[in-house]
Scaffold this active site. Sequence first.
Site, PDB file in Angstrom:
ATOM      1  N   GLN A   1       0.718  -1.115  -0.032  1.00 32.19           N
ATOM      2  CA  GLN A   1      -0.042  -0.011   0.110  1.00 32.19           C
ATOM      3  C   GLN A   1       0.994   1.308   0.113  1.00 32.19           C
ATOM      4  OE1 GLN A   1      -3.520  -0.724   2.900  1.00 32.19           O
ATOM      5  NE2 GLN A   1      -2.026  -1.683   3.546  1.00 32.19           N
TER       6      GLN A   1
ATOM      7  N   HIS B   1      -1.631   1.128  -4.167  1.00 34.18           N
ATOM      8  CA  HIS B   1      -1.830   2.669  -4.152  1.00 34.18           C
ATOM      9  C   HIS B   1      -0.943   3.430  -4.789  1.00 34.18           C
ATOM     10  CE1 HIS B   1      -4.142   1.963   0.062  1.00 34.18           C
ATOM     11  NE2 HIS B   1      -4.830   1.505  -1.184  1.00 34.18           N
TER      12      HIS B   1
ATOM     13  N   CYS C   1       0.771  11.597 -16.984  1.00 35.19           N
ATOM     14  CA  CYS C   1       0.365  12.760 -17.721  1.00 35.19           C
ATOM     15  C   CYS C   1      -1.416  12.966 -17.067  1.00 35.19           C
ATOM     16  CB  CYS C   1       0.382  12.610 -19.324  1.00 35.19           C
ATOM     17  SG  CYS C   1      -0.108  14.058 -20.094  1.00 35.19           S
TER      18      CYS C   1
ATOM     19  N   CYS D   1      -2.728  12.682 -21.357  1.00 35.06           N
ATOM     20  CA  CYS D   1      -2.668  11.381 -22.317  1.00 35.06           C
ATOM     21  C   CYS D   1      -2.317  10.020 -21.567  1.00 35.06           C
ATOM     22  CB  CYS D   1      -1.444  11.532 -23.315  1.00 35.06           C
ATOM     23  SG  CYS D   1       0.122  11.477 -22.872  1.00 35.06           S
TER      24      CYS D   1
ATOM     25  N   SER E   1      -2.626  -1.309   9.571  1.00 29.08           N
ATOM     26  CA  SER E   1      -3.612  -1.438  10.572  1.00 29.08           C
ATOM     27  C   SER E   1      -4.867  -2.095   9.879  1.00 29.08           C
ATOM     28  CB  SER E   1      -4.358   0.315  10.951  1.00 29.08           C
ATOM     29  OG  SER E   1      -4.536   0.630   9.715  1.00 29.08           O
TER      30      SER E   1
ATOM     31  N   PRO F   1       3.385  -4.273  15.939  1.00 24.08           N
ATOM     32  CA  PRO F   1       3.709  -4.042  17.276  1.00 24.08           C
ATOM     33  C   PRO F   1       2.252  -3.844  18.146  1.00 24.08           C
ATOM     34  CG  PRO F   1       5.066  -2.531  16.024  1.00 24.08           C
ATOM     35  CD  PRO F   1       4.012  -3.044  15.219  1.00 24.08           C
TER      36      PRO F   1
ATOM     37  N   THR G   1       8.742  -4.675  11.984  1.00 26.72           N
ATOM     38  CA  THR G   1       9.325  -5.392  10.821  1.00 26.72           C
ATOM     39  C   THR G   1      10.598  -5.352  10.622  1.00 26.72           C
ATOM     40  OG1 THR G   1       8.609  -3.640   9.562  1.00 26.72           O
ATOM     41  CG2 THR G   1       6.803  -5.515   9.455  1.00 26.72           C
TER      42      THR G   1
HETATM   43  N1  APR Z   1       6.754  -2.300  12.020  1.00 30.48           N
HETATM   44  C1  APR Z   1       5.666  -3.150  11.696  1.00 30.48           C
HETATM   45  N2  APR Z   1       4.403  -2.370  12.064  1.00 30.48           N
HETATM   46  C2  APR Z   1       4.389  -0.889  12.498  1.00 30.48           C
HETATM   47  C3  APR Z   1       5.805  -0.224  12.631  1.00 30.48           C
HETATM   48  C4  APR Z   1       6.856  -1.059  12.544  1.00 30.48           C
HETATM   49  N3  APR Z   1       8.163  -0.733  12.530  1.00 30.48           N
HETATM   50  N4  APR Z   1       5.386   0.919  12.989  1.00 30.48           N
HETATM   51  C5  APR Z   1       3.936   1.094  12.912  1.00 30.48           C
HETATM   52  N5  APR Z   1       3.419  -0.025  12.673  1.00 30.48           N
HETATM   53  C6  APR Z   1       2.138  -0.253  12.446  1.00 30.48           C
HETATM   54  C7  APR Z   1       1.046   0.564  13.260  1.00 30.48           C
HETATM   55  O1  APR Z   1       0.860  -0.327  14.590  1.00 30.48           O
HETATM   56  C8  APR Z   1      -0.296   0.436  12.428  1.00 30.48           C
HETATM   57  O2  APR Z   1      -0.926  -0.741  12.609  1.00 30.48           O
HETATM   58  O3  APR Z   1       1.823   0.095  11.027  1.00 30.48           O
HETATM   59  C9  APR Z   1       0.349   0.195  10.919  1.00 30.48           C
HETATM   60  C10 APR Z   1       0.094   1.448  10.031  1.00 30.48           C
HETATM   61  O4  APR Z   1      -1.137   1.628  10.129  1.00 30.48           O
HETATM   62  P1  APR Z   1      -1.623   2.849   9.207  1.00 30.48           P
HETATM   63  O5  APR Z   1      -0.931   4.264   9.725  1.00 30.48           O
HETATM   64  O6  APR Z   1      -3.161   3.215   9.160  1.00 30.48           O
HETATM   65  O7  APR Z   1      -1.144   2.598   7.591  1.00 30.48           O
HETATM   66  P2  APR Z   1      -1.688   1.756   6.630  1.00 30.48           P
HETATM   67  O8  APR Z   1      -2.264   0.672   7.295  1.00 30.48           O
HETATM   68  O9  APR Z   1      -0.458   1.391   5.703  1.00 30.48           O
HETATM   69  O10 APR Z   1      -2.848   2.783   5.854  1.00 30.48           O
HETATM   70  C11 APR Z   1      -3.488   1.939   4.658  1.00 30.48           C
HETATM   71  O11 APR Z   1      -4.256   4.232   4.209  1.00 30.48           O
HETATM   72  O12 APR Z   1      -4.502   6.417   4.097  1.00 30.48           O
HETATM   73  C12 APR Z   1      -4.566   5.290   3.443  1.00 30.48           C
HETATM   74  O13 APR Z   1      -3.261   5.350   1.526  1.00 30.48           O
HETATM   75  C13 APR Z   1      -2.933   5.396   2.800  1.00 30.48           C
HETATM   76  O14 APR Z   1      -1.873   3.237   1.988  1.00 30.48           O
HETATM   77  C14 APR Z   1      -2.330   3.900   3.213  1.00 30.48           C
HETATM   78  C15 APR Z   1      -3.749   3.065   3.683  1.00 30.48           C
HETATM   79 ZN    ZN Z   2       0.642  13.389 -22.132  1.00 39.39          ZN
END
Ligand code: APR
Ligand code: ZN
Length: 271
Positions: A108, A126, A134, A137, A214, A239, A256
């Site tokens: 994502q 995403h 562009c 086009c 999340s 976490p 991670t």
């Molecule tokens: N290692 C593993 N997990 C982590 C770490 C880490 N170092 N740091 C934070 N997290 C976890 C948090 O606990 C949380 O559950 O990563 C998650 C991040 O969640 P979000 O901030 O909601 O991000 P994400 O899940 O990627 O959001 C999805 O939402 O707004 C849109 O386009 C945006 O791609 C994004 C999508």
């Molecule tokens: Zn173009």
Amino acid sequence: MDQYRNEISRAAELLMRTRNAVAFCGSGVSEESGIATFRDPGGIWDRINPMEMGTPEGILSVLYKNPGRVFPVFMELLDVFEQADFNPGHHALAEFENRGILRKIITQNIDNLQQEAGSTAVIEVHGNLFRLVCTSCGKKIKVDRKPFVSSLKAKLAAIREFTLPALLELAPRCGSCGSLMRPDVVMFGEAVQELPHAFSAARGCEVLLVLGTSGVVYPAAEIPFETKKRFSDIIVINPNENAFSDITDVYIPLKTGLALPAILDAMKKLK
Ligand code: APR
Ligand code: ZN
């Protein structure tokens, strides 16, 4: 980390016996590269209101009416994207791919760090901030992240006033038709990219790694549930609490950047 030794060994065993694992990644995977997540305290959505700036129209309207409000956050994000490097978690995923274990990485994230870590089988649901499209086009070009950000920062520093017309003046133009180009990213209300490809990878895998997400944003968040319908094993590394606790087979509440290299080490010991 020792307290999760069993979970790490279990994850290593599951990955050792498959040639068909898939990873589903969220912003947590890039957090240790210095890129804030969206919903953690102090995250991106704490700084920018997604309801206001999560859409192309919203961004243009704020830049037109009150550009000074976003300028500092915009410059800060540019600094982050200029300095970020892939972290040990990205690197471990690229290693899993090299070993023929990880068939696809569905991300994502739009920061290009997984590709820079060496992964080639990346499905970007995403989009990618460093691929421009562009507005007329549809032509797409890849840019080299760090030089692109540095040059944008230099151009912004040189303009007298941070206004929408000045920004549009700076925006890259299409080499084919001359129209404005924009980052090829999916904003709220826009169609997610490569979803059928992502779902088919998730449905077909034997093990799904769910990393740093999340799980609150659909349709991407549907992906692990699609895997579970096939009774495949799901390993979650995060976490904090997340939306996948009911379908998790192995839960590792670590970052991670710590857990993935530890799983790789555990696999080397299992050899
Ligand atoms: N290692 C593993 N997990 C982590 C770490 C880490 N170092 N740091 C934070 N997290 C976890 C948090 O606990 C949380 O559950 O990563 C998650 C991040 O969640 P979000 O901030 O909601 O991000 P994400 O899940 O990627 O959001 C999805 O939402 O707004 C849109 O386009 C945006 O791609 C994004 C999508
Ligand atoms: Zn173009």
